[in-house]
Design an enzyme around this catalytic site. Structure first.
Site, short mmCIF file in Angstrom:
data_model
loop_
_atom_site.label_atom_id
_atom_site.label_comp_id
_atom_site.label_asym_id
_atom_site.label_seq_id
_atom_site.Cartn_x
_atom_site.Cartn_y
_atom_site.Cartn_z
N ASP A 1 7.39 3.44 -1.86
CA ASP A 1 7.49 4.50 -0.88
C ASP A 1 8.91 4.68 -0.34
O ASP A 1 9.44 5.77 -0.28
CB ASP A 1 6.50 4.26 0.28
N ASP B 1 3.24 3.94 6.91
CA ASP B 1 2.44 3.71 8.11
C ASP B 1 3.25 3.08 9.24
O ASP B 1 4.38 2.63 9.05
CB ASP B 1 1.30 2.72 7.78
N LYS C 1 0.81 -1.20 0.00
CA LYS C 1 0.00 0.00 0.00
C LYS C 1 0.85 1.27 0.00
O LYS C 1 0.39 2.34 -0.41
CB LYS C 1 -0.87 0.01 1.27
N GLY C 2 2.05 1.19 0.52
CA GLY C 2 2.83 2.40 0.80
C GLY C 2 3.05 3.34 -0.37
O GLY C 2 3.15 4.54 -0.20
N ARG D 1 -0.93 6.91 7.27
CA ARG D 1 -0.66 6.95 5.83
C ARG D 1 -1.12 8.26 5.19
O ARG D 1 -0.59 8.70 4.19
CB ARG D 1 -1.37 5.80 5.11
N ASP E 1 14.47 0.43 2.19
CA ASP E 1 15.07 0.26 3.51
C ASP E 1 16.17 -0.80 3.36
O ASP E 1 17.23 -0.53 2.83
CB ASP E 1 13.98 -0.12 4.51
P1 IMP Z 1 12.83 -3.35 2.72
O1 IMP Z 1 12.49 -4.67 2.11
O2 IMP Z 1 13.60 -3.48 3.98
O3 IMP Z 1 13.51 -2.39 1.77
O4 IMP Z 1 11.47 -2.76 3.21
C1 IMP Z 1 10.75 -1.92 2.49
C2 IMP Z 1 9.32 -1.84 2.99
O5 IMP Z 1 9.25 -1.78 4.42
C3 IMP Z 1 8.73 -0.57 2.51
O6 IMP Z 1 8.04 -0.80 1.31
C4 IMP Z 1 7.81 -0.15 3.62
O7 IMP Z 1 6.54 -0.74 3.42
C5 IMP Z 1 8.41 -0.75 4.85
N1 IMP Z 1 9.21 0.25 5.59
C6 IMP Z 1 10.55 0.29 5.74
N2 IMP Z 1 10.93 1.35 6.47
C7 IMP Z 1 9.80 2.01 6.79
C8 IMP Z 1 9.54 3.22 7.55
O8 IMP Z 1 10.43 3.91 8.07
N3 IMP Z 1 8.23 3.57 7.66
C9 IMP Z 1 7.20 2.85 7.11
N4 IMP Z 1 7.41 1.73 6.38
C10 IMP Z 1 8.70 1.33 6.23
MG MG Z 2 5.89 -0.86 1.20
#
Ligand code: IMP
Ligand code: MG
Length: 202
Positions: free
Chosen positions: A114, A181, A50-51, A187, A117
């Site tokens: 969004d 979120d 959703k982000g 959101r 990370d």
């Molecule tokens: P990754 O796989 O670690 O890159 O995670 C990415 C997903 O984790 C993003 O699409 C977000 O949905 C969620 N996420 C990571 N960090 C944050 C944050 O600081 N706030 C909200 N959602 C986050």
């Molecule tokens: Mg996401």
């Protein structure tokens, strides 16, 4: 009216990126995308729910305002973290992807998310799109989190996943608003705010 945190919510620390800054940056990103797509017959933007919903809605209209290319829009669903905040010591994440478009053979795709990370989510989605025959997959993220002490696994993933378009780099904190979120809250804030994680981690 100045932006305020919702009713002085003690779970939020401060506003990090205000709406005017967001607007300006999204227009710049759209300009970059339009310039890069000048030679392409069409572009497919794949939003990650959703982000990525709020960012993609703004980006789509900014591309249109700049007389961009013919764009098709798709949405997929990816869930990586369940509903909570990640742990510090993770080396891997299961990523569940649903709703991948079927007919993307030869398409040029921009994946719109969004936040980048640890990179597990986007790496998994990109892999799936290429496996379905996409000609190219670029990565467009509104936020790029600067991780303080990445594990070797995260370092390796991030080295393979340099985003093509980045709105803002943000510190290694949990951020909310503009689609992002915590437990499905916040959101719809029109800005990016930093959360106080001590209020959420159990
Ligand atoms: P990754 O796989 O670690 O890159 O995670 C990415 C997903 O984790 C993003 O699409 C977000 O949905 C969620 N996420 C990571 N960090 C944050 C944050 O600081 N706030 C909200 N959602 C986050
Ligand atoms: Mg996401």
């Amino acid at each position: 009216m100045p932006d305020r945190l919702p009713a002085e919510d003690p779970r939020l620390e401060r506003i990090l990126i205000h709406p005017e800054g967001i607007r300006t940056r999204v227009a710049e990103m759209a300009g970059q995308i339009v310039a890069d797509a000048a030679q392409l017959p069409r572009l497919r933007l794949v939003g990650v729910l959703k982000g990525g919903w709020v960012f993609l809605a703004d980006l789509a209209r900014a591309i249109r305002r700049q007389d961009g290319p013919h764009v098709l829009y798709e949405f997929i669903r990816a869930s990586t973290y369940g509903n909570g905040i990640k742990g510090d010591d993770e080396t891997e994440r299961d990523v569940t992807i649903t709703g991948l478009p079927e007919d993307i053979e030869g398409d040029h795709i921009i994946l719109v998310e969004d936040i980048l990370d640890q990179g597990f989510t986007l790496a998994a989605i990109r892999r799936s799109l290429l496996a379905k025959g996409a000609a190219s997959v670029r990565v467009c993220v509104f936020l790029d989190k600067q991780i303080d002490s990445p594990s070797p696994a995260v370092r390796a993933i991030r080295a393979q996943l340099i985003p093509d378009y980045v709105g803002f780099q943000v510190p290694d904190r949990w951020v909310v608003g503009y689609g992002l979120d915590i437990d499905e809250e916040f959101r719809d804030l029109p800005y990016i705010a930093i959360a106080r994680e001590e209020h959420f981690c159990s």
